[in-house]
Scaffold this motif. Structure first.
Motif, mmCIF file in Angstrom:
data_model
loop_
_atom_site.group_PDB
_atom_site.id
_atom_site.type_symbol
_atom_site.label_atom_id
_atom_site.label_comp_id
_atom_site.label_asym_id
_atom_site.label_seq_id
_atom_site.Cartn_x
_atom_site.Cartn_y
_atom_site.Cartn_z
ATOM 1 N N ILE A 150 0.869 -1.181 0.000
ATOM 2 C CA ILE A 150 0.000 0.000 0.000
ATOM 3 C C ILE A 150 0.901 1.223 0.000
ATOM 4 O O ILE A 150 1.762 1.375 0.870
ATOM 5 C CB ILE A 150 -0.913 0.027 1.240
ATOM 6 N N LYS A 151 0.709 2.089 -0.981
ATOM 7 C CA LYS A 151 1.511 3.304 -1.044
ATOM 8 C C LYS A 151 0.756 4.417 -0.314
ATOM 9 O O LYS A 151 -0.287 4.864 -0.779
ATOM 10 C CB LYS A 151 1.767 3.707 -2.490
ATOM 11 N N PRO A 152 1.277 4.861 0.843
ATOM 12 C CA PRO A 152 0.592 5.928 1.569
ATOM 13 C C PRO A 152 0.658 7.241 0.794
ATOM 14 O O PRO A 152 1.663 7.535 0.148
ATOM 15 C CB PRO A 152 1.338 6.017 2.896
ATOM 16 N N GLY A 153 -0.399 8.003 0.879
ATOM 17 C CA GLY A 153 -0.449 9.287 0.205
ATOM 18 C C GLY A 153 0.367 10.348 0.923
ATOM 19 O O GLY A 153 0.883 10.142 2.023
ATOM 20 N N HIS A 154 0.446 11.487 0.283
ATOM 21 C CA HIS A 154 1.216 12.610 0.829
ATOM 22 C C HIS A 154 0.687 13.029 2.202
ATOM 23 O O HIS A 154 1.457 13.225 3.147
ATOM 24 C CB HIS A 154 1.168 13.788 -0.149
#
Length: 133
Positions: free
Chosen positions: A78-82
Motif C-alpha cells: 500500500i503506497k501511503p499518500g502525501h
C-alpha cells in the motif's frame, strides 16, 4: 532476608532510573494501556479481533512511533499518500516534543486550580440567596 535481598539490590540499580530521566511517565504500562484504550475504548463492546488489532497497533506505535506504520503499508503493498505521510510525521513530532518538565506541569496545574477557585469565589460573591438586584 537473604532470599529477597538480591531483588531489592536489582531494583535500586542506576540503570533502572535512567528510564525516568527524560521526564516522561514512570509507569510504562499505563502509557501503553492508554494507547490501547485510545484505539479500542472501554466504553463499548469490542470483539476479540478488534482488541488484537488495537494491541498490535499500540505496540508498533509505542515501540517505534507512528512512522513504523509506513513500513507496514509498504509490506502490504500500500503506497501511503502525501497527507498520510505528513500526518504521521506531525504525530511523531508532537509526541517527541510533547514531553514537559514535571515541575513546570505541576506549576501549571496549581495555577489552573487557583484560577478555577478564584472564578468560583467571584460567582459566589455575585449570588445572594433571596437577594434582588
Amino acid at each position: 532476608m537473604e532470599a529477597i535481598k538480591p531483588v531489592f539490590e536489582t531494583l535500586t540499580q542506576d540503570s533502572l532510573f535512567q528510564k525516568c530521566v527524560h521526564g516522561g511517565t514512570q509507569n510504562t504500562n499505563e502509557a501503553f494501556h492508554h494507547l490501547i484504550w485510545e484505539r479500542c475504548p472501554k466504553t463499548g463492546f469490542c470483539g476479540h479481533r478488534r482488541i488484537d488489532l488495537a494491541v498490535a497497533d499500540a505496540t508498533i506505535v509505542y515501540n517505534d512511533g507512528e512512522r513504523k506504520r509506513l513500513d507496514i503499508f509498504e509490506a502490504l503493498a500500500i503506497k501511503p499518500g502525501h497527507y498520510a505521510t505528513v500526518c504521521i510525521q506531525k504525530l511523531d513530532s508532537l509526541r517527541i516534543t510533547g514531553y514537559q518538565d514535571p515541575a513546570v506541569a505541576a506549576q501549571q496545574r496549581r495555577q489552573r486550580a487557583l484560577d478555577k477557585a478564584q472564578l468560583n469565589m467571584d460567582i459566589e460573591e455575585d449570588y445572594l440567596a433571596g437577594g434582588h438586584e
